[in-house]
Design an enzyme around this catalytic site. Structure first.
Site, short mmCIF file in Angstrom:
data_model
loop_
_atom_site.label_atom_id
_atom_site.label_comp_id
_atom_site.label_asym_id
_atom_site.label_seq_id
_atom_site.Cartn_x
_atom_site.Cartn_y
_atom_site.Cartn_z
N ASN A 3 50.89 -50.22 21.87
CA ASN A 3 50.99 -48.83 22.34
C ASN A 3 52.01 -48.80 23.48
O ASN A 3 51.72 -49.26 24.58
CB ASN A 3 49.60 -48.37 22.81
CG ASN A 3 49.64 -47.01 23.46
OD1 ASN A 3 50.63 -46.28 23.34
ND2 ASN A 3 48.57 -46.64 24.15
N LYS A 50 53.21 -46.25 25.08
CA LYS A 50 53.01 -45.18 26.08
C LYS A 50 54.36 -44.53 26.42
O LYS A 50 55.22 -44.45 25.55
CB LYS A 50 52.30 -45.72 27.31
CG LYS A 50 51.06 -46.55 26.93
CD LYS A 50 50.22 -46.92 28.09
CE LYS A 50 49.03 -47.74 27.59
NZ LYS A 50 48.05 -48.03 28.62
N HIS A 73 43.46 -41.35 23.14
CA HIS A 73 43.66 -42.42 24.13
C HIS A 73 43.14 -41.94 25.50
O HIS A 73 43.26 -40.76 25.84
CB HIS A 73 45.14 -42.79 24.23
CG HIS A 73 45.36 -44.00 25.07
ND1 HIS A 73 45.43 -43.94 26.44
CD2 HIS A 73 45.45 -45.31 24.74
CE1 HIS A 73 45.57 -45.18 26.91
NE2 HIS A 73 45.59 -46.02 25.90
N GLU A 133 44.23 -42.12 28.41
CA GLU A 133 45.18 -41.43 29.28
C GLU A 133 45.33 -39.97 28.87
O GLU A 133 45.50 -39.09 29.71
CB GLU A 133 46.53 -42.17 29.26
CG GLU A 133 46.45 -43.45 30.09
CD GLU A 133 47.25 -44.60 29.53
OE1 GLU A 133 48.18 -44.38 28.75
OE2 GLU A 133 46.92 -45.75 29.89
N GLU A 162 38.30 -49.14 24.06
CA GLU A 162 39.09 -49.47 25.25
C GLU A 162 38.35 -49.00 26.50
O GLU A 162 38.41 -47.81 26.84
CB GLU A 162 40.45 -48.77 25.19
CG GLU A 162 41.30 -49.15 24.00
CD GLU A 162 42.78 -48.86 24.25
OE1 GLU A 162 43.56 -49.81 24.19
OE2 GLU A 162 43.13 -47.71 24.53
N GLY A 209 45.38 -51.31 31.69
CA GLY A 209 46.48 -51.43 32.66
C GLY A 209 46.05 -51.98 34.01
O GLY A 209 46.81 -51.93 34.97
N SER A 230 44.10 -54.47 28.86
CA SER A 230 44.63 -55.70 29.48
C SER A 230 44.60 -56.91 28.55
O SER A 230 44.34 -58.03 28.98
CB SER A 230 43.88 -55.99 30.79
OG SER A 230 44.12 -54.96 31.73
P1 PGA Z 1 47.05 -52.24 28.45
O1 PGA Z 1 46.90 -50.86 27.68
O2 PGA Z 1 47.11 -53.32 27.39
O3 PGA Z 1 48.35 -52.13 29.22
O4 PGA Z 1 45.85 -52.40 29.32
C1 PGA Z 1 46.06 -50.76 26.56
C2 PGA Z 1 46.06 -49.37 26.01
O5 PGA Z 1 46.10 -48.43 26.80
O6 PGA Z 1 46.03 -49.17 24.79
#
Ligand code: PGA
Length: 251
Positions: free
Chosen positions: A9, A11, A96, A98, A168, A174, A213
């Site tokens: 992903n 983003k 997601h 976010e 997640e 992140g 992560s």
């Molecule tokens: P990350 O993001 O691997 O940077 O923690 C995962 C995601 O948001 O799908």
């Protein structure tokens, strides 16, 4: 036997030229994934979807990060399913964290998007996960149960067979604080049990990913869990060498 899936992903990262430079370096890793029967994908920004899709082998899944549930209309700034289909994109991430946090993406909105995608023979990756406060209060399963039941309401067993779910935990995205493999397995199994309750035996075919992560050095432990079928990876999917290492470490 569920096929493993590694999905990147991106983003809001990579300009078009950066995305294309990555796309042009994917032949070797796609061949490796095909050889080992692993599905591999990336989700660039809307702006890069068409060019990336045209510059990668057809075996690489190219997914959008979101989509609107209406076909067309007065929705400034949105992108529709027919627009994606027209450029041969048939996967989309939905819900997601976010988007849930910054764009008021509710379970109900996710449900409309998932239904619209499935009706158009597209594959949704439906993201669920609890916040740090919910985790600390011991509310994880309650939150996940609600997100799964509301997000997948009004769908039949036949319709959900190609669906992908991504668990997640918001506190792990992140942050570098990846969940333990015990937590990942426990919640992915919990999700599969809800799917069994809602849809019956097809729950055994639905792929459930862990995300948050995930890095080359920790990915293997998740894929060793019986109910974790792959990973949704943000930061570590942005660099071609690290993306390749994620794949190598789950072969
Ligand atoms: P990350 O993001 O691997 O940077 O923690 C995962 C995601 O948001 O799908």
């Amino acid at each position: 036997m569920r096929k493993k899936l590694l999905m990147g992903n991106w983003k809001m990262n990579k300009t078009l030229s950066e995305a294309l430079s990555f796309a042009k370096q994917t032949d070797e890793i796609i061949a490796l994934a095909v050889k080992h029967n692993i599905d591999l994908g990336i989700a660039p920004t809307y702006l890069c979807l068409k060019d990336v899709k045209e510059n990668v082998n057809e075996n690489l899944i190219v997914s959008s990060q979101n989509v609107h549930f209406e076909d067309h209309g007065a929705f400034t700034g949105e992108i529709s399913i027919p627009m994606l289909k027209d450029i041969n994109i048939d996967w989309s991430i939905i819900g997601h964290s976010e988007r849930r946090t910054y764009d008021n993406e509710t379970d109900e909105k996710c449900n409309k998007k998932i239904i619209a995608l499935i009706q158009n023979n597209m594959t949704p990756i439906y993201c669920v996960g609890e916040t740090l406060t919910q985790f600390e209060n011991g509310d994880t399963k309650k939150v996940i149960d609600t997100q799964i039941r509301n997000g997948l309401a009004n769908l039949s067993s036949e319709q959900v067979k190609n669906l992908v779910i991504a668990y997640e935990p918001v506190w792990s995205i992140g942050t570098g604080k990846n969940a333990s493999k015990e937590i990942a397995q426990d919640i992915c199994k919990f999700i599969r049990d809800i799917l069994l309750d809602m849809f019956g035996e097809v729950s055994q075919d639905i792929r459930i990913l862990y995300g948050g992560s995930v890095k080359p050095e920790n990915i293997k432990q998740y894929l060793s869990c019986p109910d974790v079928d792959g990973a949704l990876v943000g930061g570590a999917s942005l660099n071609i060498d690290s993306y390749k290492q994620l794949l190598i470490n789950i072969i």
